[in-house]
Design an enzyme around this catalytic site. Structure first.
Site, PDB file in Angstrom:
ATOM      1  N   GLU A 236      39.481  38.975  36.076  1.00  0.00           N
ATOM      2  CA  GLU A 236      39.048  40.353  36.309  1.00  0.00           C
ATOM      3  C   GLU A 236      37.706  40.654  35.644  1.00  0.00           C
ATOM      4  OE1 GLU A 236      40.313  42.007  38.541  1.00  0.00           O
ATOM      5  OE2 GLU A 236      42.291  41.099  38.785  1.00  0.00           O
ATOM      6  N   HIS A 239      34.790  39.777  37.725  1.00  0.00           N
ATOM      7  CA  HIS A 239      34.312  40.790  38.671  1.00  0.00           C
ATOM      8  C   HIS A 239      33.341  41.752  37.997  1.00  0.00           C
ATOM      9  CE1 HIS A 239      36.790  39.533  41.949  1.00  0.00           C
ATOM     10  NE2 HIS A 239      37.940  39.845  41.369  1.00  0.00           N
ATOM     11  N   HIS A 245      35.513  36.893  44.707  1.00  0.00           N
ATOM     12  CA  HIS A 245      36.553  35.907  44.988  1.00  0.00           C
ATOM     13  C   HIS A 245      35.936  34.705  45.680  1.00  0.00           C
ATOM     14  CE1 HIS A 245      39.647  39.387  44.909  1.00  0.00           C
ATOM     15  NE2 HIS A 245      39.657  38.741  43.742  1.00  0.00           N
ATOM     16  N   THR A 263      30.171  26.413  45.025  1.00  0.00           N
ATOM     17  CA  THR A 263      31.608  26.547  45.271  1.00  0.00           C
ATOM     18  C   THR A 263      31.856  26.208  46.737  1.00  0.00           C
ATOM     19  OG1 THR A 263      31.394  28.912  45.745  1.00  0.00           O
ATOM     20  CG2 THR A 263      31.931  28.286  43.490  1.00  0.00           C
ATOM     21  N   ASP A 300      47.705  30.224  36.179  1.00  0.00           N
ATOM     22  CA  ASP A 300      46.871  30.027  34.989  1.00  0.00           C
ATOM     23  C   ASP A 300      46.763  28.560  34.595  1.00  0.00           C
ATOM     24  OD1 ASP A 300      46.562  32.752  34.932  1.00  0.00           O
ATOM     25  OD2 ASP A 300      47.470  33.057  32.961  1.00  0.00           O
TER      26      ASP A 300
END
Length: 427
Positions: A236, A239, A245, A263, A300
């Site tokens: 978060e 962002h 994303h 990416t 995670d």
């Protein structure tokens, strides 16, 4: 990244479509899945503020120009961001411990330093970057009083959503601290299956800027699997640092973008504990998709990296003129004194800064008075101190030539004011 070119305008017209690859999806009724509300929240903000889209376009233009002009993405100093954590709870179980907050800060520092030990799978180690960003719990309030960087409030609101009510005392929340000096994190009970959401850094940082995290997915000890390694907060805050994303929020069309050239093109978000080479319709050959990137939705335990291009986007915000450049000179990490901040230290100059060892300090005062000057390292250890009595002007050297390279903080304290600035020592 999506290899298909689209205009900046098109990026901000996308609507969020939550779709996962069938082979990697999980039953949302039986197991929690990562659900970031940032995209929906951004669309809601645009409806409320018609100028927001233009502000974000301006930010993207700035970002791309900065990256083009700074190809090595290398700052002169590590930026340390002061953090305040606002804990809101309606039941005792929601009132997370100080230890969990401290765990989360340590995790952020590991993740943003490129020190997360999780595997990069088939991707090159060089795609795991040190963003040269670190975090500390604030040591002072906006008024200068001593702080732990954690504040708590028992609220009558049983469940919040992405309407920002947790960010205002008038609606059962806690008010934001100055976003030019602190990164604000609200930890509370989020409804709607949300793990968290964040606000992008538009031109003006309003009183909602920051991140919101579900208390169950904050920190480590006592957090709920599979999001019990602090990755939700890392995602978060990404962002807040202008990261999108990784799949481009395009509903699987392979036409969106996260504006990072390193990416791989990716169809949709990934869920679960993934290993090895994973491919999809947009990247069908090895090394496949970068499911271990912090801006995906993987568990995670799979999270591992920010890429060099993601690092560059973050760096641009803290460059001179960047939207978050005020944060890099915040004194929030310096122990507060409780002294009322009355302006009587004037025309302060520290030069050269950065320096290889010796800094020159100059300033004047409204009248003759005693001044205490101290320099501390990032851990708060004193490395220099001086006391000047009955003076109205200071012109003196600060010799740190025998100290290690890195960031230091110089504090000037009078009877009515305490002022702190950063010093950067590099050979």
């Amino acid at each position: 990244m999506k290899r298909t070119f689209i205009s900046l305008i098109a990026l901000f017209s996308f609507s969020f479509i939550a779709s996962a690859q069938d082979s990697q999806s999980m039953d949302k009724e039986t197991k929690a899945v990562r659900n970031c509300g940032t995209t929906e929240y951004m669309e809601q903000q645009k409806l409320q503020n018609p100028d927001l889209e233009n502000q974000m376009l301006e930010l993207e233009t700035w970002t791309q120009e900065w990256i083009q002009n700074n190809p090595d993405y290398s700052p002169k100093t590590v930026v340390t961001v002061p953090v305040v954590v606002h804990v809101l709870y309606s039941t005792t179980s929601q009132n997370i411990t100080d230890a969990r907050v401290q765990e989360q800060i340590a995790i952020l520092n590991t993740d943003y330093a490129g020190s997360n030990t999780h595997s990069m799978g088939s991707f090159a180690p060089g795609l795991k970057s040190n963003t040269e960003l670190q975090f500390c719990l604030a040591k002072r309030t906006p008024s200068g009083a001593v702080s732990t960087g954690i504040e708590r409030k028992q609220t009558t609101v049983s469940q919040f959503t992405y309407d920002d009510k947790m960010k205002h005392a008038s609606s059962g929340g806690l008010d934001q601290w100055d976003p030019k000096k602190y990164m604000n994190i609200w930890v509370c009970n989020l409804g709607g299956g949300l793990c968290g959401y964040a606000q992008f850094p538009a031109a003006t940082l309003n009183n909602n800027f920051g991140v919101v995290i579900h208390y169950q997915y904050f920190g480590k000890t006592g957090a709920s699997a599979p999001y019990n390694l602090g990755g939700t907060t890392t995602h978060e805050i990404g962002h807040c640092f202008n990261l999108y994303h990784i799949w481009g929020d395009d509903g699987g069309s392979c036409s969106g973008t996260d504006y990072c050239t390193d990416t791989p093109n990716q169809a949709s978000e990934n869920y679960g504990h993934l290993t090895g080479v994973q491919t999809d319709a947009c990247s069908s050959a090895s090394p496949g998709i970068m499911y271990m990137n912090f801006m995906d939705y993987s568990d995670d335990i799979s999270y591992a990296n920010f890429t060099p291009n993601q690092k560059a986007r973050i760096q641009s915000l803290f460059a001179n003129g960047g939207n978050l450049d005020d944060l890099k000179v915040s004194n929030g990490c310096v122990l507060g004194s409780g002294i009322q901040e009355i302006e009587n230290i004037r025309n302060i100059i520290v030069y050269p800064n950065p320096s290889s060892g010796t800094f020159n300090l100059e300033f004047d005062l409204n009248d003759n008075q005693d001044v205490e000057i101290t320099v501390t390292d990032v851990l708060g250890n004193s490395v220099f101190s001086a006391l000047k009595s009955d003076v109205y002007f200071i012109n003196m050297p600060i010799d740190l030539s025998d100290k290690a390279n890195g960031m230091y903080y110089i504090n000037i304290k009078t009877k009515t004011q305490s002022l702190t600035q950063k010093l950067a020592k590099y050979n």
